[in-house]
Every structure is written in structure tokens, then in C-alpha cells.
Design a protein around this motif. Structure first.
Motif, PDB file in Angstrom:
ATOM      1  N   HIS A  74      42.471  34.294  45.299  1.00 64.17           N
ATOM      2  CA  HIS A  74      43.537  32.609  45.056  1.00 64.17           C
ATOM      3  C   HIS A  74      45.055  33.827  45.638  1.00 64.17           C
ATOM      4  O   HIS A  74      44.836  35.149  45.329  1.00 64.17           O
ATOM      5  CB  HIS A  74      43.894  31.978  44.084  1.00 64.17           C
ATOM      6  N   LEU A  75      46.323  32.880  45.450  1.00 64.06           N
ATOM      7  CA  LEU A  75      47.665  34.215  45.328  1.00 64.06           C
ATOM      8  C   LEU A  75      47.730  34.565  44.322  1.00 64.06           C
ATOM      9  O   LEU A  75      47.910  33.586  43.691  1.00 64.06           O
ATOM     10  CB  LEU A  75      48.365  33.490  46.329  1.00 64.06           C
ATOM     11  N   HIS A  76      48.199  35.664  44.053  1.00 60.92           N
ATOM     12  CA  HIS A  76      49.345  36.041  43.291  1.00 60.92           C
ATOM     13  C   HIS A  76      50.479  36.500  43.837  1.00 60.92           C
ATOM     14  O   HIS A  76      50.517  36.951  44.968  1.00 60.92           O
ATOM     15  CB  HIS A  76      48.570  36.881  42.053  1.00 60.92           C
ATOM     16  N   PHE A  77      51.500  36.458  42.681  1.00 58.95           N
ATOM     17  CA  PHE A  77      52.584  37.701  43.167  1.00 58.95           C
ATOM     18  C   PHE A  77      53.111  37.896  42.490  1.00 58.95           C
ATOM     19  O   PHE A  77      54.373  37.801  41.304  1.00 58.95           O
ATOM     20  CB  PHE A  77      54.011  35.820  43.705  1.00 58.95           C
ATOM     21  N   HIS A  78      52.990  39.269  41.709  1.00 62.26           N
ATOM     22  CA  HIS A  78      53.634  40.131  41.200  1.00 62.26           C
ATOM     23  C   HIS A  78      53.759  41.691  41.835  1.00 62.26           C
ATOM     24  O   HIS A  78      53.544  41.552  43.636  1.00 62.26           O
ATOM     25  CB  HIS A  78      51.908  41.339  40.987  1.00 62.26           C
ATOM     26  N   GLY A  79      54.628  42.003  42.069  1.00 62.80           N
ATOM     27  CA  GLY A  79      55.281  43.436  41.902  1.00 62.80           C
ATOM     28  C   GLY A  79      54.132  44.728  41.833  1.00 62.80           C
ATOM     29  O   GLY A  79      53.482  44.832  40.935  1.00 62.80           O
ATOM     30  N   LEU A  80      54.838  45.376  42.531  1.00 61.33           N
ATOM     31  CA  LEU A  80      54.071  46.245  42.570  1.00 61.33           C
ATOM     32  C   LEU A  80      54.480  47.055  40.772  1.00 61.33           C
ATOM     33  O   LEU A  80      55.478  47.180  41.133  1.00 61.33           O
ATOM     34  CB  LEU A  80      54.542  47.719  43.331  1.00 61.33           C
ATOM     35  N   ARG A 107      49.304  38.293  47.019  1.00 59.57           N
ATOM     36  CA  ARG A 107      47.768  39.444  46.941  1.00 59.57           C
ATOM     37  C   ARG A 107      47.139  38.537  46.728  1.00 59.57           C
ATOM     38  O   ARG A 107      47.186  37.934  45.926  1.00 59.57           O
ATOM     39  CB  ARG A 107      48.395  40.770  46.156  1.00 59.57           C
ATOM     40  N   LEU A 108      45.909  38.824  47.413  1.00 58.58           N
ATOM     41  CA  LEU A 108      44.554  37.574  47.019  1.00 58.58           C
ATOM     42  C   LEU A 108      43.881  38.414  46.574  1.00 58.58           C
ATOM     43  O   LEU A 108      44.044  39.243  46.261  1.00 58.58           O
ATOM     44  CB  LEU A 108      44.039  37.781  48.630  1.00 58.58           C
ATOM     45  N   GLU A 109      43.879  38.018  44.761  1.00 59.15           N
ATOM     46  CA  GLU A 109      42.850  38.316  43.440  1.00 59.15           C
ATOM     47  C   GLU A 109      41.355  37.317  43.784  1.00 59.15           C
ATOM     48  O   GLU A 109      42.134  35.977  43.902  1.00 59.15           O
ATOM     49  CB  GLU A 109      43.756  38.681  42.877  1.00 59.15           C
ATOM     50  N   ARG A 110      40.639  38.238  42.699  1.00 59.15           N
ATOM     51  CA  ARG A 110      39.437  36.973  42.567  1.00 59.15           C
ATOM     52  C   ARG A 110      39.644  37.382  40.719  1.00 59.15           C
ATOM     53  O   ARG A 110      38.880  39.053  41.024  1.00 59.15           O
ATOM     54  CB  ARG A 110      38.178  37.497  43.608  1.00 59.15           C
ATOM     55  N   HIS A 111      39.114  36.885  40.380  1.00 57.82           N
ATOM     56  CA  HIS A 111      38.715  37.147  38.552  1.00 57.82           C
ATOM     57  C   HIS A 111      38.211  36.014  37.915  1.00 57.82           C
ATOM     58  O   HIS A 111      38.436  34.840  38.447  1.00 57.82           O
ATOM     59  CB  HIS A 111      40.156  38.172  38.123  1.00 57.82           C
ATOM     60  N   ASP A 112      38.099  36.756  36.792  1.00 60.24           N
ATOM     61  CA  ASP A 112      37.361  35.301  35.893  1.00 60.24           C
ATOM     62  C   ASP A 112      36.927  34.449  36.665  1.00 60.24           C
ATOM     63  O   ASP A 112      36.839  33.104  35.666  1.00 60.24           O
ATOM     64  CB  ASP A 112      38.873  34.876  34.747  1.00 60.24           C
ATOM     65  N   GLY A 113      35.744  34.823  37.380  1.00 60.61           N
ATOM     66  CA  GLY A 113      35.036  33.612  38.150  1.00 60.61           C
ATOM     67  C   GLY A 113      35.185  32.809  39.159  1.00 60.61           C
ATOM     68  O   GLY A 113      34.688  32.060  39.570  1.00 60.61           O
TER      69      GLY A 113
END
Length: 188
Positions: A111-117, A101-107
Motif C-alpha cells: 500500500h502507499l505511504h507518503f513520507h519524506g526522506l 512509496r509502496l510499503e508492506r508491513h504488519d501482514g
């Protein structure tokens, strides 16, 4: 040696969690399970992300279990058993339902994250670390994961050097071994 920024980061998190939360030996001394797993986990995560939130004792205990399972991957690679390492990573990937999942945080940029639902904090870190280790194991750099070869130390590392010859978790362990070898040579 860089995989990519996110993979590098989660593999470093895996190393830090294993070294902070699993018992064994470190630099010639016993390393017990930390009494305050929440504080130990917070310290490990803040070593790489200084603004990371406080980890609760319950979350710390869950992360310690994740770290125990991640240690088996490093141990298997150090033993030359990539099949066992890959099997353990696959189990973690399946259990955490790791999904990109693409995420953007903390400025930061996207970038990619790999979390389950609907995962837990420990489950999310397990998914990310397992994915990072899967990238390493599925590459020509699978031998870059290891366990310190110094006597009385079982801390883990990832070798990011150019030549891929790292054998120790730290400069301190490397120096201990070199000093012992020097003393043995001068005695003989």
C-alpha cells in the motif's frame, strides 16, 4: 463514501489527531491541551491502529503542532474557503517532502505511504495526513471535511456517509442539538 483504503486511513488519523491534541470544546465542555501529549497521541493513533507503539512526550508535542496545522484545513473547509485549505495542505506537503512509496508491513498487502526522506515520526504522519487531505480537497468530495456545528463543540470530522449531510462530530453532539430543539419547541 470511500476514497481508497490508505487515503481513508490517513484522513481518519488526521481527524483523530486534531480531536485528541488540539484545545477547544468537545460536546459542550472545554477541551484543554492534554497534559501528557505522548499518551494522548498514543491513544489517538491506537484508536485506529491498536498495535501502534508508545509515542514519546517530545513526539506528542510535535504531533500536537501537526494537529494544530491540520485543524486549519478543516476550519477553512467549514468556512467555505477551499483556497485557504489547499494552501495549508500544499505548505505541509512541501515542508514534509511527501513522496509516494509502496510499503508492506504488519501482514498487510502493498500500500502507499507518503513520507519524506529521513523524516521524523510526526513529519511522516504530517506527510501522510496532508496527502490524504489533498486527495479529498482535490476531489468532488472536498466538502466532506468539517467542524462540528453543535454549540460548544469544535471537534472535526470527515463525512463518509452516502448523502454527505453530516454536520456533527458525533452522535452525542447530534443528540444534544436535537434534544435542545425538541425542548425549545415544547416550551413554545
Amino acid at each position: 463514501m470511500d476514497y481508497n483504503s490508505h487515503t481513508d486511513a490517513v484522513v481518519r488519523v488526521a481527524v483523530t489527531l486534531v480531536n485528541a491534541l488540539t484545545p477547544g470544546e468537545q460536546r459542550g465542555r472545554p477541551f484543554p491541551v492534554p497534559r501528557d501529549l505522548g499518551a494522548a497521541a498514543t491513544g489517538a493513533l491506537r484508536a485506529l491502529r491498536p498495535s501502534y507503539r508508545e509515542v514519546t512526550q517530545a513526539e506528542g508535542a510535535q504531533l500536537a503542532e501537526v494537529a494544530r496545522r491540520l485543524r486549519t484545513v478543516f476550519t477553512a473547509v467549514a468556512d467555505g474557503d477551499l483556497d485557504r485549505a489547499a494552501e495549508q495542505v500544499n505548505v505541509l506537503l512541501a515542508e514534509t517532502d511527501a513522496r509516494p512509496r509502496l510499503e508492506r508491513h504488519d501482514g498487510e498487502p502493498w500500500h502507499l505511504h507518503f513520507h519524506g526522506l529521513g523524516g521524523t515520526m510526526a513529519g511522516d504522519w504530517a506527510a501522510g495526513c496532508a496527502t490524504g487531505l489533498a486527495v479529498v480537497l482535490g476531489s468532488e468530495f472536498s466538502d466532506r471535511l468539517g467542524v462540528c456545528t453543535a454549540p460548544h463543540c469544535d471537534r472535526v470530522y470527515v463525512d463518509v456517509s452516502r448523502n454527505g449531510t453530516r454536520r456533527f462530530c458525533s452522535t452525542a453532539c447530534q443528540n444534544r442539538v436535537k434534544t435542545a430543539a425538541f425542548r425549545a419547541r415544547t416550551r413554545g
